[in-house]
Design a protein around this motif. Structure first.
Motif, PDB file in Angstrom:
ATOM      1  N   VAL A   1       0.759  -1.044  -0.111  1.00  0.00           N
ATOM      2  CA  VAL A   1      -0.091  -0.050   0.122  1.00  0.00           C
ATOM      3  C   VAL A   1       0.946   1.161  -0.020  1.00  0.00           C
ATOM      4  O   VAL A   1       0.575   2.201  -0.609  1.00  0.00           O
ATOM      5  CB  VAL A   1      -1.106  -0.036   1.454  1.00  0.00           C
ATOM      6  CG1 VAL A   1      -1.924   1.200   1.044  1.00  0.00           C
ATOM      7  CG2 VAL A   1      -1.778  -1.304   1.191  1.00  0.00           C
ATOM      8  N   LEU A   2       1.859   1.261   0.698  1.00  0.00           N
ATOM      9  CA  LEU A   2       3.044   2.342   0.865  1.00  0.00           C
ATOM     10  C   LEU A   2       3.327   2.783  -0.649  1.00  0.00           C
ATOM     11  O   LEU A   2       3.430   3.913  -0.820  1.00  0.00           O
ATOM     12  CB  LEU A   2       4.122   2.140   1.717  1.00  0.00           C
ATOM     13  CG  LEU A   2       5.124   3.055   1.852  1.00  0.00           C
ATOM     14  CD1 LEU A   2       4.635   4.373   2.415  1.00  0.00           C
ATOM     15  CD2 LEU A   2       6.293   2.635   2.420  1.00  0.00           C
ATOM     16  N   HIS A   3       3.610   1.797  -1.594  1.00  0.00           N
ATOM     17  CA  HIS A   3       4.253   2.322  -2.643  1.00  0.00           C
ATOM     18  C   HIS A   3       2.997   2.628  -3.695  1.00  0.00           C
ATOM     19  O   HIS A   3       3.247   3.481  -4.595  1.00  0.00           O
ATOM     20  CB  HIS A   3       5.107   0.935  -3.439  1.00  0.00           C
ATOM     21  CG  HIS A   3       4.081   0.223  -4.392  1.00  0.00           C
ATOM     22  ND1 HIS A   3       4.030   0.601  -5.690  1.00  0.00           N
ATOM     23  CD2 HIS A   3       3.520  -0.899  -4.274  1.00  0.00           C
ATOM     24  CE1 HIS A   3       3.131  -0.172  -6.230  1.00  0.00           C
ATOM     25  NE2 HIS A   3       2.682  -1.273  -5.348  1.00  0.00           N
ATOM     26  N   VAL A   4       1.922   2.006  -3.307  1.00  0.00           N
ATOM     27  CA  VAL A   4       0.523   2.463  -4.002  1.00  0.00           C
ATOM     28  C   VAL A   4       0.421   3.860  -3.876  1.00  0.00           C
ATOM     29  O   VAL A   4      -0.083   4.695  -4.939  1.00  0.00           O
ATOM     30  CB  VAL A   4      -0.668   1.536  -3.741  1.00  0.00           C
ATOM     31  CG1 VAL A   4      -1.979   2.086  -4.710  1.00  0.00           C
ATOM     32  CG2 VAL A   4      -0.239   0.163  -4.305  1.00  0.00           C
ATOM     33  N   SER A  61      -9.413   0.679  -2.641  1.00  0.00           N
ATOM     34  CA  SER A  61     -10.383   1.644  -3.666  1.00  0.00           C
ATOM     35  C   SER A  61      -9.010   2.401  -4.598  1.00  0.00           C
ATOM     36  O   SER A  61      -9.382   2.362  -5.736  1.00  0.00           O
ATOM     37  CB  SER A  61     -11.007   2.713  -2.843  1.00  0.00           C
ATOM     38  OG  SER A  61     -10.221   3.489  -1.989  1.00  0.00           O
ATOM     39  N   TYR A  62      -8.176   2.796  -4.067  1.00  0.00           N
ATOM     40  CA  TYR A  62      -7.113   3.654  -4.746  1.00  0.00           C
ATOM     41  C   TYR A  62      -6.224   2.498  -5.630  1.00  0.00           C
ATOM     42  O   TYR A  62      -6.062   2.590  -6.844  1.00  0.00           O
ATOM     43  CB  TYR A  62      -6.013   4.374  -3.862  1.00  0.00           C
ATOM     44  CG  TYR A  62      -5.202   5.329  -4.611  1.00  0.00           C
ATOM     45  CD1 TYR A  62      -5.571   5.955  -5.847  1.00  0.00           C
ATOM     46  CD2 TYR A  62      -3.781   5.084  -4.254  1.00  0.00           C
ATOM     47  CE1 TYR A  62      -4.849   6.758  -6.368  1.00  0.00           C
ATOM     48  CE2 TYR A  62      -3.025   5.894  -4.991  1.00  0.00           C
ATOM     49  CZ  TYR A  62      -3.419   6.993  -6.234  1.00  0.00           C
ATOM     50  OH  TYR A  62      -2.702   7.574  -6.893  1.00  0.00           O
ATOM     51  N   LEU A  63      -5.801   1.255  -5.094  1.00  0.00           N
ATOM     52  CA  LEU A  63      -5.309   0.172  -5.852  1.00  0.00           C
ATOM     53  C   LEU A  63      -6.274  -0.205  -7.275  1.00  0.00           C
ATOM     54  O   LEU A  63      -5.860  -0.363  -8.049  1.00  0.00           O
ATOM     55  CB  LEU A  63      -5.054  -1.148  -4.965  1.00  0.00           C
ATOM     56  CG  LEU A  63      -4.491  -2.298  -5.804  1.00  0.00           C
ATOM     57  CD1 LEU A  63      -3.110  -1.837  -6.192  1.00  0.00           C
ATOM     58  CD2 LEU A  63      -4.507  -3.385  -4.796  1.00  0.00           C
ATOM     59  N   LEU A  71       0.523  -1.273 -12.362  1.00  0.00           N
ATOM     60  CA  LEU A  71       0.750  -1.120 -10.768  1.00  0.00           C
ATOM     61  C   LEU A  71       1.719  -0.346 -10.662  1.00  0.00           C
ATOM     62  O   LEU A  71       1.807   0.546  -9.580  1.00  0.00           O
ATOM     63  CB  LEU A  71       0.895  -2.579 -10.214  1.00  0.00           C
ATOM     64  CG  LEU A  71       1.285  -2.548  -8.476  1.00  0.00           C
ATOM     65  CD1 LEU A  71      -0.097  -1.995  -8.020  1.00  0.00           C
ATOM     66  CD2 LEU A  71       1.315  -3.913  -8.322  1.00  0.00           C
ATOM     67  N   ILE A  72       2.892  -0.430 -11.391  1.00  0.00           N
ATOM     68  CA  ILE A  72       4.103   0.196 -11.401  1.00  0.00           C
ATOM     69  C   ILE A  72       4.531   1.344 -12.692  1.00  0.00           C
ATOM     70  O   ILE A  72       3.835   0.810 -13.599  1.00  0.00           O
ATOM     71  CB  ILE A  72       5.231  -0.435 -10.739  1.00  0.00           C
ATOM     72  CG1 ILE A  72       5.767  -1.411 -11.989  1.00  0.00           C
ATOM     73  CG2 ILE A  72       5.020  -1.163  -9.727  1.00  0.00           C
ATOM     74  CD1 ILE A  72       6.783  -2.355 -11.626  1.00  0.00           C
ATOM     75  N   ASN A  73       5.620   2.212 -12.535  1.00  0.00           N
ATOM     76  CA  ASN A  73       5.616   3.018 -13.591  1.00  0.00           C
ATOM     77  C   ASN A  73       7.153   2.304 -14.342  1.00  0.00           C
ATOM     78  O   ASN A  73       7.074   2.366 -15.876  1.00  0.00           O
ATOM     79  CB  ASN A  73       6.145   4.133 -13.258  1.00  0.00           C
ATOM     80  CG  ASN A  73       5.006   5.066 -12.725  1.00  0.00           C
ATOM     81  OD1 ASN A  73       4.821   5.130 -11.503  1.00  0.00           O
ATOM     82  ND2 ASN A  73       4.137   5.690 -13.499  1.00  0.00           N
TER      83      ASN A  73
END
Length: 274
Positions: free
Chosen positions: A125-128, A158-160, A189-191
């Motif tokens: 969640v921290l990275h999200v 919800s943000y995920l 999920l990541i850049n």
């Protein structure tokens, strides 16, 4: 482009390292023996550090990462978990990581998660909640809440889902599978994924590019993107920054000067776009 930083320690903490260099700050969870799991004190220190970042004009971009070769963050330290939250040294149960997540959303500067290994549970969640995520090719991503009798009903769900969609989010939470950096990139999920030895170099390169952009534009873009999910709180932050922008305009300054000089203000000469 300079891709190395001579990091200078900003402040000494027990659980984290806090560095600064060339307009960039780095908060590093320094508990590698437990895969950088956070306890109440860890989170309090991270909140203090991010507040410093928010108040310093010479800090443009913030990096969040973990110490060691294996883990970014494995979430809450289960050895400190009690009834009602995680127990601090004072014995009071808290879920203060939620306050840190909100701090990342609120700080009007870009925050980049530099994921150097496992990003699990609350660490996932921290990275999200960070604005951008750059991961090493050995990174592993997973939600584990239902395996340990926990869940994150806010940003972690919800943000995920805003990132990877409802179906993939439900899969992630219901099955608690592990996903490689390549899989994380493919699902949005990541850049970016880079080789582990290139991770900090690439992250700093992105920071340097961001530093060339308009700080006010970045601030307003972040507020605008957050407002959709953050509801009334996000809208208040957005309108607050709109007020700040107006205070920086000649039209606003004319109002102040006219008041002090006891004259009628001439706003029209500054509103050429109307």
């Amino acid at each position: 482009m300079n891709s190395s930083i001579n990091w200078i320690s900003v402040k000494k903490y027990e659980d984290i390292l806090f560095f600064f260099g060339e307009g960039i700050s780095k908060i590093e969870i320094n508990r590698p023996w437990c895969h950088n799991a956070f306890r109440v004190e860890t989170v309090n220190e991270m909140i203090d550090a991010i507040d410093i970042c928010g108040n310093r004009n010479d800090i443009d971009v913030l990096i969040i990462t973990g110490s060691g070769e294996k883990s970014f963050c494995s979430g809450g330290d289960q050895t400190t978990r009690g009834m009602g939250g995680y127990l601090g040294k004072d014995g009071i149960p808290r879920l203060n990581i939620l306050d840190f997540y909100k701090k990342i959303r609120e700080i009007p500067k870009p925050v980049i998660a530099m994921v150097n290994g496992y990003a699990i549970g609350g660490g996932h969640v921290l990275h999200v909640v960070c604005d951008l995520t750059i991961a090493s090719d050995n990174a592993i991503f997973s939600q584990v809440g239902p395996k340990v009798g926990s869940f994150d009903g806010g940003f972690g769900c919800s943000y995920l889902a805003r990132h990877i969609g409802q179906k993939k989010t439900r899969e992630m939470w219901f099955l608690c599978k592990e996903y490689t950096a390549k899989e994380a990139l493919e699902m949005g999920l990541i850049n970016k994924v880079v080789k582990k030895k290139e991770l900090e170099k690439k992250t700093i390169e992105w920071c340097k590019i961001i530093q060339k952009r308009s700080p006010m534009s970045l601030r307003m873009i972040k507020r605008s993107l957050n407002a959709e999910l953050d509801g009334q709180h996000g809208l208040m932050q957005l309108t607050g920054d709109a007020t700040l922008m107006f205070y920086l305009m000649e039209e606003s300054q004319e109002g102040k000067k006219a008041f002090l000089e006891k004259r009628t203000p001439n706003f029209k000469k500054f509103t050429k776009f109307l």
